[in-house]
Write an enzyme that holds these catalytic residues in place. Structure first.
Site, PDB file in Angstrom:
ATOM      1  CD  GLU A 199     -38.484  37.915 -34.134  1.00  0.00           C
ATOM      2  OE1 GLU A 199     -38.186  37.982 -35.346  1.00  0.00           O
ATOM      3  OE2 GLU A 199     -38.262  36.915 -33.433  1.00  0.00           O
ATOM      4  CD  GLU A 209     -32.203  37.517 -38.238  1.00  0.00           C
ATOM      5  OE1 GLU A 209     -32.230  36.280 -38.410  1.00  0.00           O
ATOM      6  OE2 GLU A 209     -33.053  38.127 -37.564  1.00  0.00           O
TER       7      GLU A 209
END
Length: 426
Positions: free
Chosen positions: A230, A341
């Site tokens: 990520e 997120e």
């Protein structure tokens, strides 16, 4: 023995003598509760000190950033990655054997004056630079470690932080406290991904919440063996101690259980770049109805060596995750995700007001909402290609949403984000 080693040895000796004294004192039952507390504090101090010594490698020079960070220029061979037993005799690969075709192609974005899109840099650059042969490492401070739930969990994500688009149990998702607004591709073999993301500074309600925008390279099932790479930007008061927007990376090979970490806070990622610091503040950031600033991130698998490489912007090849770190990603990724997120702790019994992206819903458009543009994947021939089918997913669209589109300038792109709590999101 060198002066630094003598000082460290003396410190360790005092710590040990103090602990032995406390144990002896408590053994005779002279101060039961007080002793227990002091023993616990002493043990914690020792563990924190040991962890800081492991993370903060000797610096060639140190740079004081305007935001209070200290950036240590560490010799490339002394970086945290080489604490890993499998990297003991590893020869650093200073360049990937190949890069995805068209990576260095000129930006296709139409540079109309009204769009006002600008590149970004990092705040610490105002105070100095690291020389070739070193890498910039954000120094970990004692208070950073103490904010974590434990020394062992410092720099690690909590479980179940990856959005589960198709097979998710809604109750399981909501219990995790993480909410997303993403676009994704699945059902094939992917060897990397690229996107350009505009950078904001979202407001985070609680210190133990965060807001981030990133891409996920995923392999394996959404269970105990998930592999994930990520990268993106985040605001995380708990991790960094402030509300600055920072560049970050993350990796795990067991669904965030024991392996992996943010940035360089464990052994794994090998950095080769002397100009960009993982975890350092990004500056400037985009403003509402003001100039927009964005970053490009590319992650791809070197077809020859098998390592996963990361590039920031058009010229900064940062380094690589060695292939041995992963099981499923040792071959390819099965899902790629892009988006935002947040953590929703619902501390007051209501949905958090933590913003995702700019804090605006996608319908607000350019200079107001956050975007990912020029979204691409890397295929088996090491070519960058537009995704064939871009799906979307969000748990609560009244809180955070996503809208996908396509045009000649931005290719596949989407606006995303939201304010969190609002009249339709309680």
């Amino acid at each position: 023995m060198g002066k630094k080693k003598m000082v460290a040895a003396a410190h360790f000796s005092k710590e040990r003598v103090f602990r032995v004294f406390l144990v002896w004192f408590c053994f005779w039952g002279l101060l039961s509760l007080t002793c227990a507390g002091r023993l616990s504090a002493s043990r914690q101090n020792f563990e924190v000190h040991k962890h800081l010594r492991r993370l903060n490698k000797p610096a060639v020079k140190s740079i004081q950033s305007p935001d209070g960070d200290i950036i240590d220029c560490v010799h490339i061979s002394k970086q945290p990655a080489f604490d890993h037993p499998f990297l003991k005799d590893h020869k650093i690969q200073m360049n990937p054997s190949s890069v995805p075709e068209w990576m260095f192609e000129e930006n296709k974005v139409s540079e109309k004056p009204k769009e006002r899109i600008n590149p970004v840099t990092q705040l610490w650059h105002r105070s100095g630079v690291c020389s070739e042969g070193t890498i910039p490492v954000r120094r970990t401070k004692r208070e950073d470690v103490l904010r974590a739930s434990s020394v062992k969990r410092y720099g690690k994500k909590k479980h179940r932080t990856v959005p589960l688009p198709r097979s998710a149990d809604p109750d399981l998702i909501n219990q995790s406290g993480h909410q997303h607004a993403i676009a994704y591709v699945e059902g094939g073999k992917f060897y990397g991904a690229k996107a350009t993301i505009n950078v904001w500074e979202p407001k985070v309600q609680s210190p133990n919440e965060f807001s981030l925008s990133q891409l996920w390279i995923l392999g394996g099932a959404f269970g105990q063996d998930l592999n994930s790479i990520e990268a993106g930007w985040q605001v995380s008061p708990d991790l960094y101690g402030d509300n600055n927007t920072r560049l970050f990376t993350y990796w795990t090979s067991d669904a965030y259980q024991a392996t992996g970490c943010y940035n360089l806070l464990c052994s794994g990622f090998i950095q080769i770049n002397s100009q960009i610091a993982m975890g350092a503040s990004i500056s400037p950031v985009s403003g509402f109805h003001n100039p927009q600033y964005d970053i490009s991130i590319t992650i791809w698998k070197d077809p020859k060596e098998g390592h996963w490489w990361m590039q920031f912007g058009n010229g900064y090849v940062l380094g690589y995750w060695p292939s041995f770190l992963f099981s499923y990603l040792a071959d390819s990724a099965s899902i790629v995700e892009w988006g935002g997120e947040v953590v929703n702790m619902e501390e007051d019994g209501h949905h958090t007001t933590t913003q995702m992206g700019s804090g605006q819903f996608p319908g607000e458009g350019f200079t107001k909402a956050s975007y990912f543009r020029n979204i691409q994947v890397v295929d088996s021939s090491n070519n960058l290609k537009e995704p064939k089918e871009l799906n979307t997913f969000t748990e609560k669209s009244n809180c955070y949403d996503v809208e996908v589109n396509k045009n000649d300038d931005w290719g596949h792109y989407f606006y995303y984000g939201g304010p969190g709590r609002n009249p339709k999101c309680q």
